[in-house]
Design a protein around this motif. Structure first.
Motif, PDB file in Angstrom:
ATOM      1  N   TYR A  92      39.039  63.786  12.603  1.00 25.19           N
ATOM      2  CA  TYR A  92      40.272  63.371  13.271  1.00 25.19           C
ATOM      3  C   TYR A  92      41.212  64.565  13.301  1.00 25.19           C
ATOM      4  CZ  TYR A  92      38.618  58.580  12.452  1.00 25.19           C
ATOM      5  OH  TYR A  92      37.880  57.414  12.434  1.00 25.19           O
ATOM      6  N   ALA A 111      31.319  62.499  15.972  1.00 23.56           N
ATOM      7  CA  ALA A 111      32.475  61.750  16.474  1.00 23.56           C
ATOM      8  C   ALA A 111      33.718  62.604  16.312  1.00 23.56           C
ATOM      9  CB  ALA A 111      32.621  60.431  15.729  1.00 23.56           C
ATOM     10  N   ARG A 112      34.351  62.955  17.447  1.00 22.42           N
ATOM     11  CA  ARG A 112      35.494  63.873  17.423  1.00 22.42           C
ATOM     12  C   ARG A 112      36.707  63.201  18.071  1.00 22.42           C
ATOM     13  NH1 ARG A 112      31.090  66.489  19.325  1.00 22.42           N
ATOM     14  NH2 ARG A 112      31.908  66.638  21.466  1.00 22.42           N
ATOM     15  N   TYR A 113      37.705  62.934  17.255  1.00 20.93           N
ATOM     16  CA  TYR A 113      38.917  62.252  17.696  1.00 20.93           C
ATOM     17  C   TYR A 113      40.076  63.255  17.746  1.00 20.93           C
ATOM     18  CZ  TYR A 113      36.403  57.992  16.216  1.00 20.93           C
ATOM     19  OH  TYR A 113      35.488  56.989  16.043  1.00 20.93           O
ATOM     20  N   LEU A 124      36.569  66.773  22.854  1.00 26.18           N
ATOM     21  CA  LEU A 124      36.579  65.528  22.088  1.00 26.18           C
ATOM     22  C   LEU A 124      35.692  64.510  22.787  1.00 26.18           C
ATOM     23  CD1 LEU A 124      40.446  65.350  21.479  1.00 26.18           C
ATOM     24  CD2 LEU A 124      38.708  66.373  19.987  1.00 26.18           C
ATOM     25  N   ARG A 126      35.729  60.914  21.672  1.00 24.00           N
ATOM     26  CA  ARG A 126      36.109  59.556  21.300  1.00 24.00           C
ATOM     27  C   ARG A 126      37.544  59.292  21.748  1.00 24.00           C
ATOM     28  NH1 ARG A 126      31.427  59.620  20.307  1.00 24.00           N
ATOM     29  NH2 ARG A 126      30.301  58.695  18.521  1.00 24.00           N
ATOM     30  N   ARG A 129      43.277  58.923  24.042  1.00 25.58           N
ATOM     31  CA  ARG A 129      43.952  60.169  24.361  1.00 25.58           C
ATOM     32  C   ARG A 129      45.436  59.866  24.567  1.00 25.58           C
ATOM     33  NH1 ARG A 129      39.622  63.409  26.336  1.00 25.58           N
ATOM     34  NH2 ARG A 129      37.823  62.699  25.113  1.00 25.58           N
ATOM     35  N   TRP A 146      49.392  58.280  18.194  1.00 29.16           N
ATOM     36  CA  TRP A 146      47.934  58.298  18.326  1.00 29.16           C
ATOM     37  C   TRP A 146      47.299  57.197  17.478  1.00 29.16           C
ATOM     38  CZ3 TRP A 146      43.480  58.589  15.557  1.00 29.16           C
ATOM     39  CH2 TRP A 146      42.312  58.755  16.316  1.00 29.16           C
ATOM     40  N   ALA A 150      44.987  54.139  18.731  1.00 26.23           N
ATOM     41  CA  ALA A 150      43.631  53.989  18.185  1.00 26.23           C
ATOM     42  C   ALA A 150      43.440  52.667  17.453  1.00 26.23           C
ATOM     43  CB  ALA A 150      43.334  55.156  17.243  1.00 26.23           C
TER      44      ALA A 150
END
Length: 337
Positions: A92, A111-113, A124, A126, A129, A146, A150
């Motif tokens: 994250y 998994a890149r948030y 990214l 996931r 945005r 954010w 999310a």
């Protein structure tokens, strides 16, 4: 699972701002996280009293006075290699950095948030945005926006910094018998945020004349000369210095204090986070509103890096403190004590 949270802003205050968000992510994933941040943030000390953070990976970029291990092209790939070796399942990124987002992708993290502004969004994979309208928000508000998008709940609506019994005892042993403490924050990360020795000395004398408490100058090792000047200029003998203490001890000192008054600096953010009234001198930059405990004192005519701090008079600061303290004493809860 191995989860990382990246908060690359360098200062102690920057890390304090993100305490609720890092804790929220750790609670969301159900385990402590690896925190990726810069050494100046003192994150290892800030999180020493809790299990939210498993360990800290230092991002050694753009340090003051030296070349960082992660600067330049070679340093870029050192970060990629280190991230790949740790085999993170998810990361994250609480920042808009496209460089770090690219490193996360090259490291193969599944998994890149992140916030996803502009080019950063390419690296990214996931959602969510953030919209471009949030790009210039204060970092606390940006991170909150954010997490809200999310669907990650935040138990804390503002930063809270815990203190340990051991650190409190260490501070009590240094300061001697129990007494009312007033913390005066004299440190500053930039010269234009510095109020100056003469004004701090005058404020100390005024506070001492009103018998508000024992005065403690709080700062880092870099403030030793400034503290000595203040003590030489001040007439009161009720003035000591706490300089270069570690983060748990500074937090404990602040938690024992009646209130904080001083520069806009990392210690100021710590004061609000440990739960005391925090009178901050915002002469050079916009006031912070992430904590209800911060009372912003701004100069007449508005803020300015050139002369904003100089236009904050001792009388103005003292009046702001006295009026606010009087309003606190007038509250029903205060009267019942």
């Amino acid at each position: 699972m191995a989860i990382a949270v990246v908060q690359p802003l360098p200062g102690i205050g920057d890390m304090i701002w993100h305490l609720p968000h890092i804790r929220a992510i750790a609670a969301h994933v159900g385990e402590p996280v690896t925190l990726i941040t810069k050494p100046r943030s003192a994150a290892d000390q800030i999180f020493s009293a809790e299990r939210t953070v498993r360990d800290v990976f230092w991002l050694d970029r753009n340090p003051e006075g030296r070349h960082g291990e992660h600067d330049g092209g070679t340093g870029f790939f050192r970060v990629v290699t280190a991230l790949r070796a740790r085999r993170f399942d998810a990361v994250y990124l609480l920042h808009h950095s496209k460089t770090i987002a690219l490193q996360m992708m090259l490291a193969g993290i599944p998994a890149r948030y992140g916030y996803g502004y502009g080019i950063q969004g390419w690296f990214l994979n996931r959602p969510p945005r953030l919209s471009n309208e949030t790009f210039h928000q204060f970092p606390f508000d940006q991170a909150t926006a954010w997490l809200t998008a999310a669907g990650i709940p935040m138990e804390q609506t503002e930063p809270i910094l815990p203190v340990t019994d051991a650190a409190i005892e260490a501070v009590r042993s240094r300061l001697g018998p129990a007494q009312t403490i007033i913390a005066i924050g004299i440190g500053s990360s930039e010269s234009y945020k510095q109020w100056g020795a003469a004004r701090f000395a005058e404020l100390a004398d005024a506070l001492a004349a009103r018998a508000m408490g024992h005065l403690v100058l709080v700062g880092g090792e870099a403030e030793r000369s400034l503290a000595a000047q203040i003590q030489a200029l001040a007439h009161t003998s009720s003035l000591t210095a706490a300089l270069g203490w570690n983060i748990p001890e500074v937090a404990s000192l602040l938690s024992l204090s009646e209130f904080y008054v001083g520069n806009d600096t990392g210690v100021m953010n710590m004061a609000a986070a440990v739960g005391i009234r925090t009178y901050s001198l915002f002469g050079a930059g916009p006031p912070l509103h992430h904590s209800q405990r911060i009372v912003a004192i701004v100069p007449p005519g508005g803020m300015s890096k050139a002369d904003g701090m100089a236009r904050l008079s001792v009388d103005q600061v003292l009046t702001a403190v006295e009026l606010d303290q009087a309003s606190i004493r007038a509250l029903p809860v205060a009267r019942s004590k």
